[in-house]
Design an enzyme around this catalytic site. Structure first.
Site, short mmCIF file in Angstrom:
data_model
loop_
_atom_site.label_atom_id
_atom_site.label_comp_id
_atom_site.label_asym_id
_atom_site.label_seq_id
_atom_site.Cartn_x
_atom_site.Cartn_y
_atom_site.Cartn_z
N SER A 1 33.13 43.50 32.82
CA SER A 1 33.63 45.11 33.50
C SER A 1 32.25 46.24 33.05
CB SER A 1 34.42 44.83 31.79
OG SER A 1 35.54 46.70 31.86
N TYR B 1 38.09 42.77 23.62
CA TYR B 1 37.99 42.91 25.10
C TYR B 1 36.31 43.45 25.48
CZ TYR B 1 38.32 43.94 30.25
OH TYR B 1 38.44 43.98 31.87
P1 NDP Z 1 45.37 41.05 36.60
O1 NDP Z 1 46.10 41.17 34.64
O2 NDP Z 1 45.67 41.36 37.28
O3 NDP Z 1 45.42 39.16 36.98
C1 NDP Z 1 45.15 38.46 35.70
C2 NDP Z 1 45.03 36.85 36.05
O4 NDP Z 1 44.33 35.90 35.17
C3 NDP Z 1 46.18 36.46 36.14
O5 NDP Z 1 46.07 36.12 37.44
C4 NDP Z 1 46.48 35.55 35.18
O6 NDP Z 1 47.81 34.87 35.03
C5 NDP Z 1 44.92 35.45 35.26
N1 NDP Z 1 45.00 35.04 33.43
C6 NDP Z 1 45.08 35.06 31.98
N2 NDP Z 1 44.98 34.54 31.26
C7 NDP Z 1 44.63 33.13 31.49
C8 NDP Z 1 44.30 31.80 31.20
N3 NDP Z 1 44.40 31.73 29.74
N4 NDP Z 1 43.81 31.24 32.46
C9 NDP Z 1 44.12 31.34 33.31
N5 NDP Z 1 44.68 32.80 34.00
C10 NDP Z 1 44.67 33.53 32.85
O7 NDP Z 1 43.47 41.25 35.73
P2 NDP Z 1 42.78 42.19 36.97
O8 NDP Z 1 42.89 41.22 38.29
O9 NDP Z 1 43.15 44.20 36.88
O10 NDP Z 1 41.46 41.53 36.60
C11 NDP Z 1 40.62 40.65 36.61
C12 NDP Z 1 39.33 40.74 35.73
O11 NDP Z 1 39.70 41.84 36.35
C13 NDP Z 1 39.78 40.62 34.50
O12 NDP Z 1 38.27 39.91 34.14
C14 NDP Z 1 39.36 41.76 34.20
O13 NDP Z 1 39.14 41.78 32.79
C15 NDP Z 1 38.83 42.58 35.14
N6 NDP Z 1 38.33 43.99 35.25
C16 NDP Z 1 39.53 44.51 35.67
C17 NDP Z 1 39.07 45.58 35.97
C18 NDP Z 1 40.32 46.72 36.43
O14 NDP Z 1 40.43 48.02 36.56
N7 NDP Z 1 41.70 45.79 37.07
C19 NDP Z 1 37.95 46.66 36.03
C20 NDP Z 1 37.04 45.59 35.38
C21 NDP Z 1 36.94 44.32 34.83
P3 NDP Z 1 48.99 34.98 34.42
O15 NDP Z 1 49.29 36.72 34.53
O16 NDP Z 1 49.89 34.46 34.23
O17 NDP Z 1 48.84 35.90 32.89
#
Ligand code: NDP
Length: 248
Positions: free
Chosen positions: A141, A154
């Site tokens: 990120s 984070y």
């Molecule tokens: P979301 O919260 O929309 O999706 C995250 C996904 O990860 C969900 O499907 C969630 O499942 C899953 N997840 C969470 N915890 C676990 C776990 N312990 N084991 C397996 N799966 C898990 O996030 P984004 O799509 O926005 O983000 C995806 C990645 O990109 C993340 O790493 C985030 O930090 C990074 N990011 C996102 C940004 C943004 O603006 N969107 C900016 C910068 C980085 P569940 O819903 O069941 O918890």
């Protein structure tokens, strides 16, 4: 682009950026493994991929649980006898004052975003080194480099992922495993049409990011032709971290 038949594991692929990455690889002919902790959304991603004729399987995986990660890699090895690409995407954040953040909350964020990525990388690399080829992408990120208040856990994980990326790139290089990172800025995973004009215009690129901006970068970094790229971090943020901000 050469992804036909490749075995690609995407963690946290049940929604958001991970789902888009999984669908993008599947649309390129890859066999995609949805490693997600929530079965309903994991299976839904598999369904969306199969709808357009793509290939995907769901492996229930909570990346905070080492035993789930071991089972994931064993299942993939049994099913396909290989792992070509791992995308460490699963991530969570907790926004809370550093004075109030509990130890359990700190550990949960670290164990999901950072320890989970390390363990998935290590276990996938055990299979990749047999092939003497593999590519790993860590979704970090821009918060690895700059912060809003109350985001210590984070930010620490995302900074850690950048360091983990170059450390693994060096250690796994002799096994021909490349490790890179992507640092997204604001990527809208909800209703893009609800964004305000000011949301878009504050970005030098003139718009907020979309999940496919990140998915295309994954394709680029994991393309076999780009095998001189390892240990790198690509910032994809519409220029936001390059912009100097003064109060007018
Ligand atoms: P979301 O919260 O929309 O999706 C995250 C996904 O990860 C969900 O499907 C969630 O499942 C899953 N997840 C969470 N915890 C676990 C776990 N312990 N084991 C397996 N799966 C898990 O996030 P984004 O799509 O926005 O983000 C995806 C990645 O990109 C993340 O790493 C985030 O930090 C990074 N990011 C996102 C940004 C943004 O603006 N969107 C900016 C910068 C980085 P569940 O819903 O069941 O918890």
């Amino acid at each position: 682009m050469g992804f036909s038949g490749k075995v690609v594991i995407v963690t946290g692929a049940g929604r958001g950026i991970g789902k888009c990455i999984a669908m993008t690889y599947a649309s390129q002919g890859a066999r995609v493994v949805i490693a997600e902790k929530d079965p309903s959304i994991g299976e839904a991603t598999v369904g969306s991929i199969r709808e357009f004729g793509g290939e995907a399987i769901f492996c229930p995986t909570d990346v905070t649980k080492p035993e789930d990660i071991a089972r994931l890699m064993q299942s993939v090895d049994e099913a396909y006898h290989r792992v070509d690409i791992l995308i460490n995407n699963a991530g969570i954040g907790i926004t809370k004052s550093p004075y109030d953040l509990s130890l359990d909350e700190w550990d949960l964020v670290i164990n999901t975003n950072l320890r989970g990525a390390f363990l998935c990388s290590r276990e996938a690399a055990r299979i990749m080194r047999r092939q003497r080829k593999g590519a790993i992408v860590n979704i970090a990120s821009t918060r690895a480099f700059m912060s809003e208040p109350n985001t210590e856990a984070y930010a620490a994980t995302k900074g850690g992922l950048i360091a983990l990326t170059h450390a693994l790139a060096v250690s796994l290089g002799p096994d021909h495993i490349r490790v890179n990172a992507i640092s997204p800025g604001w990527i809208e995973t909800g209703d893009y049409s609800e964004l305000r004009e000011i949301d878009h215009l504050q970005h030098p690129a003139g718009r907020v990011g979309r999940p496919d901006d990140i998915a295309r970068a994954c394709l680029y970094l994991t393309n076999d032709e780009n095998d001189f790229i390892t240990g790198a971090n690509i910032v994809i943020d519409g220029g936001m971290t390059r912009k100097m901000v003064y109060v007018p």
